[in-house]
Motif scaffolding. Structure first.
Motif, PDB file in Angstrom:
ATOM      1  N   LEU A  57       0.838  -1.190   0.000  1.00 25.63           N
ATOM      2  CA  LEU A  57       0.000   0.000   0.000  1.00 25.63           C
ATOM      3  C   LEU A  57       0.879   1.248   0.000  1.00 25.63           C
ATOM      4  O   LEU A  57       0.589   2.229  -0.684  1.00 25.63           O
ATOM      5  CB  LEU A  57      -0.946   0.001   1.195  1.00 25.63           C
ATOM      6  CG  LEU A  57      -1.939   1.156   1.269  1.00 25.63           C
ATOM      7  CD1 LEU A  57      -2.826   1.198   0.039  1.00 25.63           C
ATOM      8  CD2 LEU A  57      -2.783   1.052   2.532  1.00 25.63           C
ATOM      9  N   ARG A  58       1.978   1.197   0.727  1.00 24.41           N
ATOM     10  CA  ARG A  58       2.921   2.319   0.766  1.00 24.41           C
ATOM     11  C   ARG A  58       3.480   2.593  -0.631  1.00 24.41           C
ATOM     12  O   ARG A  58       3.569   3.736  -1.070  1.00 24.41           O
ATOM     13  CB  ARG A  58       4.043   2.014   1.750  1.00 24.41           C
ATOM     14  CG  ARG A  58       5.026   3.142   1.962  1.00 24.41           C
ATOM     15  CD  ARG A  58       6.092   2.776   2.992  1.00 24.41           C
ATOM     16  NE  ARG A  58       5.509   2.557   4.315  1.00 24.41           N
ATOM     17  CZ  ARG A  58       5.320   1.357   4.876  1.00 24.41           C
ATOM     18  NH1 ARG A  58       5.669   0.258   4.231  1.00 24.41           N
ATOM     19  NH2 ARG A  58       4.776   1.237   6.073  1.00 24.41           N
ATOM     20  N   ARG A  59       3.842   1.531  -1.340  1.00 26.84           N
ATOM     21  CA  ARG A  59       4.360   1.702  -2.703  1.00 26.84           C
ATOM     22  C   ARG A  59       3.297   2.283  -3.632  1.00 26.84           C
ATOM     23  O   ARG A  59       3.602   3.127  -4.481  1.00 26.84           O
ATOM     24  CB  ARG A  59       4.853   0.361  -3.251  1.00 26.84           C
ATOM     25  CG  ARG A  59       6.196  -0.034  -2.671  1.00 26.84           C
ATOM     26  CD  ARG A  59       6.728  -1.257  -3.357  1.00 26.84           C
ATOM     27  NE  ARG A  59       6.997  -2.223  -2.294  1.00 26.84           N
ATOM     28  CZ  ARG A  59       6.903  -3.523  -2.400  1.00 26.84           C
ATOM     29  NH1 ARG A  59       6.524  -4.065  -3.526  1.00 26.84           N
ATOM     30  NH2 ARG A  59       7.177  -4.309  -1.392  1.00 26.84           N
ATOM     31  N   ALA A  60       2.055   1.823  -3.466  1.00 26.42           N
ATOM     32  CA  ALA A  60       0.965   2.340  -4.303  1.00 26.42           C
ATOM     33  C   ALA A  60       0.724   3.818  -4.015  1.00 26.42           C
ATOM     34  O   ALA A  60       0.529   4.618  -4.940  1.00 26.42           O
ATOM     35  CB  ALA A  60      -0.307   1.532  -4.059  1.00 26.42           C
ATOM     36  N   VAL A  61       0.753   4.186  -2.735  1.00 28.44           N
ATOM     37  CA  VAL A  61       0.550   5.593  -2.355  1.00 28.44           C
ATOM     38  C   VAL A  61       1.682   6.447  -2.905  1.00 28.44           C
ATOM     39  O   VAL A  61       1.444   7.529  -3.465  1.00 28.44           O
ATOM     40  CB  VAL A  61       0.432   5.733  -0.817  1.00 28.44           C
ATOM     41  CG1 VAL A  61       0.546   7.182  -0.376  1.00 28.44           C
ATOM     42  CG2 VAL A  61      -0.876   5.127  -0.335  1.00 28.44           C
ATOM     43  N   ASP A  62       2.916   5.990  -2.780  1.00 32.25           N
ATOM     44  CA  ASP A  62       4.053   6.753  -3.303  1.00 32.25           C
ATOM     45  C   ASP A  62       3.961   6.928  -4.818  1.00 32.25           C
ATOM     46  O   ASP A  62       4.242   8.011  -5.351  1.00 32.25           O
ATOM     47  CB  ASP A  62       5.375   6.074  -2.937  1.00 32.25           C
ATOM     48  CG  ASP A  62       5.712   6.222  -1.462  1.00 32.25           C
ATOM     49  OD1 ASP A  62       5.143   7.115  -0.805  1.00 32.25           O
ATOM     50  OD2 ASP A  62       6.538   5.427  -0.964  1.00 32.25           O
ATOM     51  N   ALA A  63       3.555   5.869  -5.516  1.00 32.85           N
ATOM     52  CA  ALA A  63       3.426   5.962  -6.976  1.00 32.85           C
ATOM     53  C   ALA A  63       2.301   6.920  -7.362  1.00 32.85           C
ATOM     54  O   ALA A  63       2.447   7.707  -8.312  1.00 32.85           O
ATOM     55  CB  ALA A  63       3.169   4.573  -7.563  1.00 32.85           C
ATOM     56  N   ALA A  64       1.198   6.869  -6.639  1.00 32.74           N
ATOM     57  CA  ALA A  64       0.079   7.771  -6.930  1.00 32.74           C
ATOM     58  C   ALA A  64       0.474   9.217  -6.661  1.00 32.74           C
ATOM     59  O   ALA A  64       0.136  10.117  -7.444  1.00 32.74           O
ATOM     60  CB  ALA A  64      -1.138   7.379  -6.107  1.00 32.74           C
ATOM     61  N   LEU A  65       1.189   9.445  -5.567  1.00 29.25           N
ATOM     62  CA  LEU A  65       1.642  10.807  -5.274  1.00 29.25           C
ATOM     63  C   LEU A  65       2.612  11.314  -6.336  1.00 29.25           C
ATOM     64  O   LEU A  65       2.553  12.483  -6.724  1.00 29.25           O
ATOM     65  CB  LEU A  65       2.289  10.867  -3.886  1.00 29.25           C
ATOM     66  CG  LEU A  65       1.327  10.910  -2.708  1.00 29.25           C
ATOM     67  CD1 LEU A  65       2.077  10.729  -1.394  1.00 29.25           C
ATOM     68  CD2 LEU A  65       0.557  12.216  -2.707  1.00 29.25           C
ATOM     69  N   ALA A  66       3.480  10.456  -6.806  1.00 23.48           N
ATOM     70  CA  ALA A  66       4.420  10.857  -7.863  1.00 23.48           C
ATOM     71  C   ALA A  66       3.674  11.212  -9.146  1.00 23.48           C
ATOM     72  O   ALA A  66       4.006  12.202  -9.808  1.00 23.48           O
ATOM     73  CB  ALA A  66       5.421   9.735  -8.120  1.00 23.48           C
ATOM     74  N   GLU A  67       2.664  10.429  -9.460  1.00 20.28           N
ATOM     75  CA  GLU A  67       1.881  10.708 -10.668  1.00 20.28           C
ATOM     76  C   GLU A  67       1.096  12.006 -10.519  1.00 20.28           C
ATOM     77  O   GLU A  67       1.027  12.807 -11.451  1.00 20.28           O
ATOM     78  CB  GLU A  67       0.916   9.546 -10.937  1.00 20.28           C
ATOM     79  CG  GLU A  67       0.115   9.698 -12.200  1.00 20.28           C
ATOM     80  CD  GLU A  67       0.953   9.533 -13.456  1.00 20.28           C
ATOM     81  OE1 GLU A  67       0.633  10.206 -14.447  1.00 20.28           O
ATOM     82  OE2 GLU A  67       1.908   8.742 -13.436  1.00 20.28           O
ATOM     83  N   LEU A  68       0.525  12.237  -9.341  1.00 24.27           N
ATOM     84  CA  LEU A  68      -0.219  13.481  -9.113  1.00 24.27           C
ATOM     85  C   LEU A  68       0.703  14.694  -9.103  1.00 24.27           C
ATOM     86  O   LEU A  68       0.296  15.788  -9.479  1.00 24.27           O
ATOM     87  CB  LEU A  68      -1.010  13.401  -7.806  1.00 24.27           C
ATOM     88  CG  LEU A  68      -2.261  12.515  -7.839  1.00 24.27           C
ATOM     89  CD1 LEU A  68      -2.843  12.373  -6.448  1.00 24.27           C
ATOM     90  CD2 LEU A  68      -3.288  13.077  -8.802  1.00 24.27           C
ATOM     91  N   ALA A  69       1.939  14.508  -8.661  1.00 22.55           N
ATOM     92  CA  ALA A  69       2.897  15.614  -8.665  1.00 22.55           C
ATOM     93  C   ALA A  69       3.347  15.955 -10.087  1.00 22.55           C
ATOM     94  O   ALA A  69       3.662  17.107 -10.391  1.00 22.55           O
ATOM     95  CB  ALA A  69       4.106  15.273  -7.806  1.00 22.55           C
ATOM     96  N   ALA A  70       3.340  14.950 -10.961  1.00 21.35           N
ATOM     97  CA  ALA A  70       3.801  15.161 -12.335  1.00 21.35           C
ATOM     98  C   ALA A  70       2.777  15.922 -13.176  1.00 21.35           C
ATOM     99  O   ALA A  70       3.147  16.644 -14.099  1.00 21.35           O
ATOM    100  CB  ALA A  70       4.114  13.824 -12.996  1.00 21.35           C
ATOM    101  N   THR A  71       1.493  15.753 -12.861  1.00 20.68           N
ATOM    102  CA  THR A  71       0.451  16.430 -13.636  1.00 20.68           C
ATOM    103  C   THR A  71      -0.461  17.197 -12.688  1.00 20.68           C
ATOM    104  O   THR A  71      -0.957  16.649 -11.711  1.00 20.68           O
ATOM    105  CB  THR A  71      -0.398  15.415 -14.422  1.00 20.68           C
ATOM    106  OG1 THR A  71      -0.944  14.464 -13.516  1.00 20.68           O
ATOM    107  CG2 THR A  71       0.418  14.709 -15.479  1.00 20.68           C
ATOM    108  N   ALA A  72      -0.679  18.461 -12.988  1.00 22.35           N
ATOM    109  CA  ALA A  72      -1.532  19.295 -12.136  1.00 22.35           C
ATOM    110  C   ALA A  72      -2.992  18.868 -12.241  1.00 22.35           C
ATOM    111  O   ALA A  72      -3.700  18.800 -11.240  1.00 22.35           O
ATOM    112  CB  ALA A  72      -1.382  20.756 -12.514  1.00 22.35           C
TER     113      ALA A  72
END
Length: 122
Positions: free
Chosen positions: A35-50
């Protein structure tokens, strides 16, 4: 008697050629690792696109559902309850097309996943 000596000799010869097993101690995974990896990946994706488009939002939702499923399958849900609720809130926010709200919920989930649970402290 010769037969017994022969079998003992063969077994000793076989044993001498087999290396001893290598024991590696694996560290037990922390609750909610996937779940931690999924959250980190989702945050990275959200940071990449506004403002992510609908396929990206769907991909993020799938990613978070997978992380939640792993937490449930491994029995970690009760150990990381606050993070699970935050991830569920993030999914609702993504469905409502609110990436900022989802980002806030995911940061809260990440913080909850990085803290030791109360059960582990015992």
């Amino acid at each position: 008697m010769a037969k017994q000596n022969l079998s003992v000799d063969v077994h000793e010869e076989l044993r001498s050629g087999i290396p001893a097993p290598i024991l590696r101690h694996r560290q037990a995974p922390r609750p909610g690792d996937r779940l931690r990896r999924a959250v980190d990946a989702a945050l990275a994706e959200l940071a990449a696109t506004a403002t992510p488009d609908h396929p990206t939002l769907h991909k993020l939702d799938d990613l978070l559902v997978g992380g939640l499923a792993w937490a449930a399958a491994t029995g970690d849900t009760c150990r990381i309850e606050s993070a699970v609720h935050a991830v569920r809130t993030a999914r609702v926010r993504l469905d409502a097309d609110d990436p900022d709200g989802a980002r806030t919920a995911l940061v809260s989930a990440r913080d909850g996943l990085n803290q030791p649970s109360r059960r582990d402290a015992r």
